[in-house]
Design a protein around this motif. Sequence first.
Motif, mmCIF file in Angstrom:
data_model
loop_
_atom_site.group_PDB
_atom_site.id
_atom_site.type_symbol
_atom_site.label_atom_id
_atom_site.label_comp_id
_atom_site.label_asym_id
_atom_site.label_seq_id
_atom_site.Cartn_x
_atom_site.Cartn_y
_atom_site.Cartn_z
ATOM 1 N N VAL A 87 45.805 -22.709 112.126
ATOM 2 C CA VAL A 87 46.517 -23.517 111.149
ATOM 3 C C VAL A 87 46.859 -24.826 111.834
ATOM 4 N N GLU A 88 46.473 -25.937 111.199
ATOM 5 C CA GLU A 88 46.733 -27.253 111.768
ATOM 6 C C GLU A 88 47.870 -27.909 111.009
ATOM 7 N N ILE A 89 48.805 -28.456 111.784
ATOM 8 C CA ILE A 89 49.923 -29.207 111.219
ATOM 9 C C ILE A 89 49.975 -30.532 111.963
ATOM 10 N N LYS A 90 49.911 -31.630 111.234
ATOM 11 C CA LYS A 90 50.033 -32.952 111.845
ATOM 12 C C LYS A 90 51.438 -33.457 111.563
ATOM 13 N N ALA A 91 52.071 -33.982 112.609
ATOM 14 C CA ALA A 91 53.445 -34.450 112.459
ATOM 15 C C ALA A 91 53.611 -35.788 113.156
ATOM 16 N N LYS A 92 54.415 -36.661 112.577
ATOM 17 C CA LYS A 92 54.747 -37.930 113.211
ATOM 18 C C LYS A 92 55.883 -37.684 114.200
ATOM 19 N N VAL A 93 55.748 -38.261 115.375
ATOM 20 C CA VAL A 93 56.758 -38.117 116.416
ATOM 21 C C VAL A 93 57.315 -39.502 116.715
ATOM 22 N N SER A 94 58.601 -39.681 116.488
ATOM 23 C CA SER A 94 59.199 -41.004 116.680
ATOM 24 C C SER A 94 59.546 -41.273 118.144
ATOM 25 N N ASP A 95 59.779 -40.221 118.943
ATOM 26 C CA ASP A 95 60.144 -40.397 120.349
ATOM 27 C C ASP A 95 59.260 -39.495 121.203
ATOM 28 N N PRO A 96 58.085 -39.992 121.661
ATOM 29 C CA PRO A 96 57.156 -39.160 122.443
ATOM 30 C C PRO A 96 57.783 -38.585 123.712
ATOM 31 N N ALA A 97 58.655 -39.325 124.376
ATOM 32 C CA ALA A 97 59.278 -38.823 125.614
ATOM 33 C C ALA A 97 60.168 -37.611 125.313
ATOM 34 N N GLU A 98 60.968 -37.714 124.257
ATOM 35 C CA GLU A 98 61.830 -36.596 123.880
ATOM 36 C C GLU A 98 60.985 -35.390 123.451
ATOM 37 N N PHE A 99 59.918 -35.659 122.704
ATOM 38 C CA PHE A 99 59.017 -34.584 122.279
ATOM 39 C C PHE A 99 58.424 -33.878 123.500
ATOM 40 N N ALA A 100 57.954 -34.646 124.489
ATOM 41 C CA ALA A 100 57.360 -34.069 125.698
ATOM 42 C C ALA A 100 58.378 -33.232 126.462
ATOM 43 N N GLU A 101 59.621 -33.702 126.540
ATOM 44 C CA GLU A 101 60.682 -32.935 127.208
ATOM 45 C C GLU A 101 60.915 -31.594 126.518
ATOM 46 N N LYS A 102 61.016 -31.622 125.193
ATOM 47 C CA LYS A 102 61.247 -30.381 124.442
ATOM 48 C C LYS A 102 60.068 -29.423 124.594
ATOM 49 N N ALA A 103 58.840 -29.960 124.526
ATOM 50 C CA ALA A 103 57.647 -29.108 124.670
ATOM 51 C C ALA A 103 57.614 -28.471 126.052
ATOM 52 N N ALA A 104 57.938 -29.245 127.093
ATOM 53 C CA ALA A 104 57.948 -28.714 128.461
ATOM 54 C C ALA A 104 59.006 -27.630 128.604
ATOM 55 N N ARG A 105 60.175 -27.852 128.018
ATOM 56 C CA ARG A 105 61.260 -26.870 128.106
ATOM 57 C C ARG A 105 60.868 -25.574 127.383
ATOM 58 N N LEU A 106 60.312 -25.710 126.183
ATOM 59 C CA LEU A 106 59.933 -24.517 125.410
ATOM 60 C C LEU A 106 58.783 -23.744 126.042
ATOM 61 N N SER A 107 57.816 -24.464 126.596
ATOM 62 C CA SER A 107 56.642 -23.796 127.174
ATOM 63 C C SER A 107 56.826 -23.444 128.645
ATOM 64 N N GLN A 108 57.902 -23.943 129.237
ATOM 65 C CA GLN A 108 58.158 -23.764 130.668
ATOM 66 C C GLN A 108 56.983 -24.256 131.489
ATOM 67 N N SER A 109 56.413 -25.394 131.069
ATOM 68 C CA SER A 109 55.246 -25.989 131.715
ATOM 69 C C SER A 109 55.247 -27.484 131.437
ATOM 70 N N GLU A 110 54.672 -28.244 132.350
ATOM 71 C CA GLU A 110 54.535 -29.686 132.117
ATOM 72 C C GLU A 110 53.313 -29.990 131.245
ATOM 73 N N GLY A 111 52.500 -28.991 130.969
ATOM 74 C CA GLY A 111 51.324 -29.176 130.132
ATOM 75 C C GLY A 111 50.134 -29.679 130.929
ATOM 76 N N THR A 112 49.042 -29.878 130.240
ATOM 77 C CA THR A 112 47.799 -30.336 130.845
ATOM 78 C C THR A 112 47.223 -31.450 129.990
ATOM 79 N N ILE A 113 46.794 -32.520 130.626
ATOM 80 C CA ILE A 113 46.112 -33.594 129.914
ATOM 81 C C ILE A 113 44.625 -33.278 129.910
ATOM 82 N N ILE A 114 44.028 -33.254 128.731
ATOM 83 C CA ILE A 114 42.594 -32.987 128.596
ATOM 84 C C ILE A 114 41.948 -34.261 128.071
ATOM 85 N N ARG A 115 41.148 -34.905 128.924
ATOM 86 C CA ARG A 115 40.430 -36.111 128.501
ATOM 87 C C ARG A 115 39.254 -35.686 127.630
ATOM 88 N N GLN A 116 39.110 -36.313 126.481
ATOM 89 C CA GLN A 116 38.009 -35.972 125.588
ATOM 90 C C GLN A 116 37.702 -37.148 124.683
#
Length: 110
Positions: free
Chosen positions: A29-58
Amino acid sequence: MFVQRFFRFLPRPAGGGNTENNRAMPSNVEIKAKVSDPAEFAEKAARLSQSEGTIIRQHDTFFNCGHGRLKLRDFMNGSGQLIFYERPDTDGPKLSRYSISPTNDPTSLQ
């Protein structure tokens, strides 16, 4: 404006899901969402996933086709994927069925 894609993988129906409408393709299921503060979004994602994530160049190349959608995903390292998918053109969450074929020479498929 930053747009982030979220995916949730769905289990296949009992019996493998081999019906006329399902064709036993994996789905998400795909959901597209507008994010007004990318830094805050990245912080929340890292906290929830307990990971800094991975950048995939494509680099994605989209092709016109009579049925469904077709794109070539080049991972910029000599590997890639040819991806066929079916997804409605509607607002809100969308069920996407897809089939992925790996390639070791994505440039030759452009």
